[in-house]
Design an enzyme around this catalytic site. Sequence first.
Site, PDB file in Angstrom:
ATOM      1  N   TYR A 130      45.098 -14.621 114.579  1.00  0.00           N
ATOM      2  CA  TYR A 130      44.566 -15.405 113.460  1.00  0.00           C
ATOM      3  C   TYR A 130      44.387 -14.534 112.226  1.00  0.00           C
ATOM      4  O   TYR A 130      44.020 -13.377 112.330  1.00  0.00           O
ATOM      5  CB  TYR A 130      43.216 -15.997 113.860  1.00  0.00           C
ATOM      6  N   TRP A 132      44.498 -14.549 107.501  1.00  0.00           N
ATOM      7  CA  TRP A 132      45.048 -15.076 106.254  1.00  0.00           C
ATOM      8  C   TRP A 132      46.274 -14.321 105.768  1.00  0.00           C
ATOM      9  O   TRP A 132      46.958 -14.776 104.877  1.00  0.00           O
ATOM     10  CB  TRP A 132      43.973 -15.068 105.170  1.00  0.00           C
TER      11      TRP A 132
HETATM   12  N1  LIG Z   1      30.014 -14.404 109.846  1.00  0.00           N
HETATM   13  C1  LIG Z   1      31.063 -15.056 109.369  1.00  0.00           C
HETATM   14  N2  LIG Z   1      32.292 -14.740 109.830  1.00  0.00           N
HETATM   15  C2  LIG Z   1      33.362 -15.389 109.343  1.00  0.00           C
HETATM   16  C3  LIG Z   1      33.231 -16.390 108.365  1.00  0.00           C
HETATM   17  C4  LIG Z   1      31.931 -16.718 107.907  1.00  0.00           C
HETATM   18  O1  LIG Z   1      31.752 -17.618 107.068  1.00  0.00           O
HETATM   19  N3  LIG Z   1      30.878 -16.013 108.424  1.00  0.00           N
HETATM   20  N4  LIG Z   1      34.347 -17.038 107.889  1.00  0.00           N
HETATM   21  C5  LIG Z   1      35.480 -17.128 108.785  1.00  0.00           C
HETATM   22  C6  LIG Z   1      36.660 -17.615 108.095  1.00  0.00           C
HETATM   23  S1  LIG Z   1      36.492 -19.156 107.330  1.00  0.00           S
HETATM   24  C7  LIG Z   1      37.850 -16.978 108.094  1.00  0.00           C
HETATM   25  S2  LIG Z   1      39.229 -17.781 107.438  1.00  0.00           S
HETATM   26  C8  LIG Z   1      38.011 -15.653 108.719  1.00  0.00           C
HETATM   27  C9  LIG Z   1      38.960 -14.722 107.960  1.00  0.00           C
HETATM   28  O2  LIG Z   1      39.411 -13.707 108.780  1.00  0.00           O
HETATM   29  P1  LIG Z   1      40.803 -12.963 108.539  1.00  0.00           P
HETATM   30  O3  LIG Z   1      41.784 -13.894 107.919  1.00  0.00           O
HETATM   31  O4  LIG Z   1      41.170 -12.297 109.791  1.00  0.00           O
HETATM   32  O5  LIG Z   1      40.374 -11.877 107.461  1.00  0.00           O
HETATM   33  P2  LIG Z   1      41.200 -11.013 106.418  1.00  0.00           P
HETATM   34  O6  LIG Z   1      40.295  -9.960 105.927  1.00  0.00           O
HETATM   35  O7  LIG Z   1      41.814 -11.917 105.396  1.00  0.00           O
HETATM   36  O8  LIG Z   1      42.333 -10.343 107.313  1.00  0.00           O
HETATM   37  C10 LIG Z   1      43.652 -10.282 106.955  1.00  0.00           C
HETATM   38  C11 LIG Z   1      44.211  -8.947 107.397  1.00  0.00           C
HETATM   39  O9  LIG Z   1      45.628  -9.005 107.276  1.00  0.00           O
HETATM   40  C12 LIG Z   1      46.096  -7.813 106.652  1.00  0.00           C
HETATM   41  N5  LIG Z   1      47.344  -8.180 105.955  1.00  0.00           N
HETATM   42  C13 LIG Z   1      47.481  -8.761 104.745  1.00  0.00           C
HETATM   43  N6  LIG Z   1      48.769  -8.970 104.465  1.00  0.00           N
HETATM   44  C14 LIG Z   1      49.489  -8.526 105.517  1.00  0.00           C
HETATM   45  C15 LIG Z   1      50.882  -8.465 105.786  1.00  0.00           C
HETATM   46  O10 LIG Z   1      51.735  -8.860 104.995  1.00  0.00           O
HETATM   47  N7  LIG Z   1      51.261  -7.942 106.995  1.00  0.00           N
HETATM   48  C16 LIG Z   1      50.351  -7.483 107.903  1.00  0.00           C
HETATM   49  N8  LIG Z   1      50.818  -7.020 109.058  1.00  0.00           N
HETATM   50  N9  LIG Z   1      49.019  -7.509 107.643  1.00  0.00           N
HETATM   51  C17 LIG Z   1      48.599  -8.018 106.469  1.00  0.00           C
HETATM   52  C18 LIG Z   1      44.991  -7.387 105.722  1.00  0.00           C
HETATM   53  O11 LIG Z   1      45.078  -6.007 105.427  1.00  0.00           O
HETATM   54  C19 LIG Z   1      43.751  -7.778 106.542  1.00  0.00           C
HETATM   55  O12 LIG Z   1      43.327  -6.732 107.364  1.00  0.00           O
HETATM   56  O13 LIG Z   1      36.736 -15.023 108.838  1.00  0.00           O
HETATM   57  C20 LIG Z   1      35.808 -15.844 109.555  1.00  0.00           C
HETATM   58  N10 LIG Z   1      34.599 -15.067 109.830  1.00  0.00           N
HETATM   59  N1  LIG Z   2      36.017 -15.290  96.991  1.00  0.00           N
HETATM   60  C1  LIG Z   2      36.323 -15.833  98.181  1.00  0.00           C
HETATM   61  N2  LIG Z   2      36.609 -17.149  98.261  1.00  0.00           N
HETATM   62  C2  LIG Z   2      36.898 -17.713  99.470  1.00  0.00           C
HETATM   63  C3  LIG Z   2      36.962 -16.928 100.646  1.00  0.00           C
HETATM   64  C4  LIG Z   2      36.634 -15.536 100.539  1.00  0.00           C
HETATM   65  O1  LIG Z   2      36.625 -14.792 101.525  1.00  0.00           O
HETATM   66  N3  LIG Z   2      36.328 -15.040  99.300  1.00  0.00           N
HETATM   67  N4  LIG Z   2      37.331 -17.513 101.834  1.00  0.00           N
HETATM   68  C5  LIG Z   2      38.049 -18.786 101.782  1.00  0.00           C
HETATM   69  C6  LIG Z   2      38.013 -19.415 103.106  1.00  0.00           C
HETATM   70  S1  LIG Z   2      39.042 -18.802 104.311  1.00  0.00           S
HETATM   71  C7  LIG Z   2      37.239 -20.476 103.387  1.00  0.00           C
HETATM   72  S2  LIG Z   2      37.332 -21.195 104.934  1.00  0.00           S
HETATM   73  C8  LIG Z   2      36.326 -21.048 102.390  1.00  0.00           C
HETATM   74  C9  LIG Z   2      34.956 -21.270 103.023  1.00  0.00           C
HETATM   75  O2  LIG Z   2      34.152 -22.069 102.240  1.00  0.00           O
HETATM   76  P1  LIG Z   2      32.655 -22.386 102.729  1.00  0.00           P
HETATM   77  O3  LIG Z   2      32.605 -22.374 104.187  1.00  0.00           O
HETATM   78  O4  LIG Z   2      32.197 -23.618 102.084  1.00  0.00           O
HETATM   79  O5  LIG Z   2      31.938 -21.114 102.093  1.00  0.00           O
HETATM   80  P2  LIG Z   2      30.604 -20.289 102.310  1.00  0.00           P
HETATM   81  O6  LIG Z   2      30.631 -19.301 101.194  1.00  0.00           O
HETATM   82  O7  LIG Z   2      30.464 -19.781 103.687  1.00  0.00           O
HETATM   83  O8  LIG Z   2      29.437 -21.324 102.083  1.00  0.00           O
HETATM   84  C10 LIG Z   2      29.309 -22.101 100.913  1.00  0.00           C
HETATM   85  C11 LIG Z   2      27.850 -22.380 100.633  1.00  0.00           C
HETATM   86  O9  LIG Z   2      27.262 -23.121 101.675  1.00  0.00           O
HETATM   87  C12 LIG Z   2      25.859 -22.884 101.649  1.00  0.00           C
HETATM   88  N5  LIG Z   2      25.294 -23.112 102.968  1.00  0.00           N
HETATM   89  C13 LIG Z   2      25.356 -22.312 104.048  1.00  0.00           C
HETATM   90  N6  LIG Z   2      24.711 -22.869 105.089  1.00  0.00           N
HETATM   91  C14 LIG Z   2      24.234 -24.049 104.660  1.00  0.00           C
HETATM   92  C15 LIG Z   2      23.473 -25.111 105.273  1.00  0.00           C
HETATM   93  O10 LIG Z   2      23.121 -25.077 106.439  1.00  0.00           O
HETATM   94  N7  LIG Z   2      23.181 -26.188 104.498  1.00  0.00           N
HETATM   95  C16 LIG Z   2      23.563 -26.278 103.195  1.00  0.00           C
HETATM   96  N8  LIG Z   2      23.261 -27.378 102.531  1.00  0.00           N
HETATM   97  N9  LIG Z   2      24.254 -25.292 102.592  1.00  0.00           N
HETATM   98  C17 LIG Z   2      24.593 -24.206 103.307  1.00  0.00           C
HETATM   99  C18 LIG Z   2      25.710 -21.460 101.212  1.00  0.00           C
HETATM  100  O11 LIG Z   2      24.623 -21.364 100.332  1.00  0.00           O
HETATM  101  C19 LIG Z   2      27.017 -21.131 100.523  1.00  0.00           C
HETATM  102  O12 LIG Z   2      26.819 -20.828  99.166  1.00  0.00           O
HETATM  103  O13 LIG Z   2      36.181 -20.180 101.271  1.00  0.00           O
HETATM  104  C20 LIG Z   2      37.426 -19.722 100.760  1.00  0.00           C
HETATM  105  N10 LIG Z   2      37.175 -19.039  99.522  1.00  0.00           N
HETATM  106 MO   LIG Z   3      38.463 -19.706 106.302  1.00  0.00          MO
END
Ligand SMILES: Nc1nc2c(c(=O)[nH]1)N[C@H]1C(S)=C(S)[C@@H](COP(=O)(O)OP(=O)(O)OC[C@H]3O[C@@H](n4cnc5c(=O)[nH]c(N)nc54)[C@H](O)[C@@H]3O)O[C@H]1N2
Ligand SMILES: Nc1nc2c(c(=O)[nH]1)N[C@H]1C(S)=C(S)[C@@H](COP(=O)(O)OP(=O)(O)OC[C@H]3O[C@@H](n4cnc5c(=O)[nH]c(N)nc54)[C@H](O)[C@@H]3O)O[C@H]1N2
Ligand SMILES: [Mo]
Length: 792
Positions: A130, A132
């Site tokens: 998994y 991005w």
């Molecule tokens: N506590 C907590 N944990 C969370 C979340 C949260 O809200 N709270 N959010 C979750 C969510 S929504 C998501 S989507 C995940 C994200 O989790 P990931 O998508 O696993 O996080 P990234 O840091 O984007 O990891 C991408 C990796 O791919 C590598 N990479 C980039 N381009 C390439 C390429 O072209 N080739 C290769 N081989 N590698 C490459 C980058 O260097 C990086 O290490 O995290 C989740 N984890």
């Molecule tokens: N800059 C930046 N942008 C991103 C990403 C990133 O890593 N960096 N990741 C991308 C990805 S993969 C995803 S999936 C999306 C995720 O998008 P989201 O999951 O919506 O993002 P979060 O920042 O985890 O949370 C958004 C807001 O929800 C509020 N929140 C948290 N818990 C609760 C709750 O229990 N109740 C209420 N009412 N509010 C709550 C927090 O205050 C926070 O500001 O973002 C995307 N955008």
């Molecule tokens: Mo995500």
Amino acid sequence: MKTDPKPPQHTPYGGAKAHSYTATHWGIYEVRYREGEAVALEGFARDPSPSPIGLGMLDAVKGPLRVQRPAVRRNWLAAARGETTDAQRGLRGQEEFVEVSWDEALDLVAGELQRVRQAHGNTAIFGGSYGWSSAGRFHHAQSQVHRFLNSVGGYVRHADSYSLGAARVLMPHIVAPMDEMHTLHTSWSVLEKHTTLFVSFGGVPAKNAQVSSGGVGEHVVPQALRRLDKAGVKFINISPVRNDIDTGGEVEWIPIRPNTDAALILALACTLYQEGLHDPAFLAQHCVGFDKVHPYLTGATDGIVKDAKWAANITGIPAERIVALARAMAANRTMLTMAWSLQRSHHGEQPFWSLVTLASMLGQIGLPGGGFGVGYGTTNMIGNANAKFSGPTLPQGKNAVREFIPVSRITDMLEKPGETFDYNGEKHRYPDIRLIYWAGGNPFHHHQDLNRMLGAWQSKPETIIVNEQFWTPAAKLADIVLPATTGLERNDIGYASRERFMVAMKQAMDPVGEARDDYDIFTALAERMGAREVFTEGMNSFQWLEKLYEQSRERATRAGLSLPPFDEFWQGDLLDLSVENKDVVMFQDFRSDPVAHPLNTPSGRIELFSERIAGFAYADCPGQAQWFEPVEWLGSSKAVAHPLHLLTDQPFTKLHSQYDHAAYSAGNKIGGREPITLARTDAHARGLAEGDLVRVFNDRGACLAAVRLSDDIHTGVAKLSTGAWFDPSGWRASGAGNLEKHGNPNVLTLDIGASSLSQGCIAQTCLVQVERYQGTAPQMSAYALPQMMVQV
Ligand SMILES: Nc1nc2c(c(=O)[nH]1)N[C@H]1C(S)=C(S)[C@@H](COP(=O)(O)OP(=O)(O)OC[C@H]3O[C@@H](n4cnc5c(=O)[nH]c(N)nc54)[C@H](O)[C@@H]3O)O[C@H]1N2
Ligand SMILES: Nc1nc2c(c(=O)[nH]1)N[C@H]1C(S)=C(S)[C@@H](COP(=O)(O)OP(=O)(O)OC[C@H]3O[C@@H](n4cnc5c(=O)[nH]c(N)nc54)[C@H](O)[C@@H]3O)O[C@H]1N2
Ligand SMILES: [Mo]
């Protein structure tokens, strides 16, 4: 073997070139050259709000943390060479790496894949991988590794995402699949004209709308919010955090205890029902199951009235405010939107299902400016209304292995091979994994309860292979690391759903060190495993770009959009995909004629009660929206020892863990540690001041972080954004005894599924305590390179 001849005619960089474009998930940037060398990235001139995240990227791409050459962990290599026994496999993370030639590395990887396939079958290979990856439709690492593994017999895959674990499973049963919902959202232009009340659960964070998977060309959210404000829309933000929305004008903040939104929404629904403010006609014609909903709201089924008084005790919001809010919703053209984070919690299905229930009772779904959204602000895509067609996508082939896991069940899988798990009405078994192949993701960023995962990582898989650009924690914890190029070092196509621009991403520089494109790595492996033809279809990367573009062009034509031939696109750098009429109204057709335009649910209507889900007989996810106490929250007895609810949101300074080591992210740290936001009163009660180094802990883990004081966060709530590279004091799992030194919140979060239905990730359900760090702080070492040994 020649795998990737340079493309003909197109000098990608050097010489007279003054600029080209590159796309990242967080924006398009113009590459500036001096004497043929890429020297800077600049914000895209046609983007009204370019993201600062990309500006310092180039330094990181050229910087010391790049993986330069293929590297193999010392003891793994010794075992492969027959110099040690399997019992002396050593410890991942703490051992030296030996740099080897590409040929040797590829032989080792292909040989190990063959060995595992022959000894245990392809079901012993986890290619869930998994992550991005980078923007660029062809060199999308996750697609590349999946296609490669499919070409050699398949792999255990993952279902769903960390983003939307609960929603992806729930929503198709009750409304529509999330992938469909994304591009259906009512456009900002319509909200501006018609909405009078905009209520957000979890804000509309512009920090998150910096991003769209595939590449943002035009950041629209900050301006859209300003236009709505100017148009007189009233904004209410229900969130533990005040500042996750910025309209430039007034926003009423209703602070709520984290993870209690379902209770609030059910109380709003109950108030509508009690006061006769619901829409019986809409419920009758467009929904099924309201006859099961109202007895739950009134307490006829369980003796508990889900009214405002009841919810006040749970949410901390005064009952009168809840009643007034319900009335205001009924009196206005109301748009309700919920951040995705709310379903990333224990019983995370319930806030989404409650939202759909409330919006259905208001009866404004399908009307311009009314109804509900899931994720305005979550990415730039939601409410963005450019041309809609399926962009260039690398086909992944057919997977001959049927076994899979819901994506966040990875540690369970490693710990419990052969055990059964529930998922979406079925029972499945965890496979017995011997080999893990990861490309384009960082499990030591994204997974919860990292100490627990570290234990499984050390003890279970025989081999872990990672293609990486940088020495991330996931790379350090691998056995074989293959250096991958970044988007600046290869040609690609940037495109994201509903985005305005398609970008010719021309190679801007030579690959750093010996880095290769993932495609070339997998081509060479496929060659060794007799699958080259299947994997490459006889094409080099540039030929793939043309083919994928032309396929997508055909789909665009069918959608009524005329795109130029590939050569013209490539020479022209950018295609503008904006459309004149941007007025999209979600579910408008369904509203006007639910018989002619049914939803794809079992009944064809919105399912406030789902016979299908009820039929699964899950105690933790019954047939309709209900309030469940999360396993950890401020109202639970566990809050005595760990009295702060920890939110681990998306970082504004980066995408997940990507470019955590670049200047913009580094500039937000305090003394090199990630900041933790605390309410002033909570900090003072602990004798803490701005910048103080603290230990954040619970029974699962502990990390260091630096205090940032705020008046914009609910008392009892702490916020530690994700993304700091995992930096444990030891590479063995020992719970809170293993101090994470950088501020990675996933050593604290809880690793159980949202429910038996979805098994989604529940990162936002987490209690902690915070205390001043005593003694001399250990040095942060997340960016230290592993020790390298010279090949003997
Ligand atoms: N506590 C907590 N944990 C969370 C979340 C949260 O809200 N709270 N959010 C979750 C969510 S929504 C998501 S989507 C995940 C994200 O989790 P990931 O998508 O696993 O996080 P990234 O840091 O984007 O990891 C991408 C990796 O791919 C590598 N990479 C980039 N381009 C390439 C390429 O072209 N080739 C290769 N081989 N590698 C490459 C980058 O260097 C990086 O290490 O995290 C989740 N984890
Ligand atoms: N800059 C930046 N942008 C991103 C990403 C990133 O890593 N960096 N990741 C991308 C990805 S993969 C995803 S999936 C999306 C995720 O998008 P989201 O999951 O919506 O993002 P979060 O920042 O985890 O949370 C958004 C807001 O929800 C509020 N929140 C948290 N818990 C609760 C709750 O229990 N109740 C209420 N009412 N509010 C709550 C927090 O205050 C926070 O500001 O973002 C995307 N955008
Ligand atoms: Mo995500």
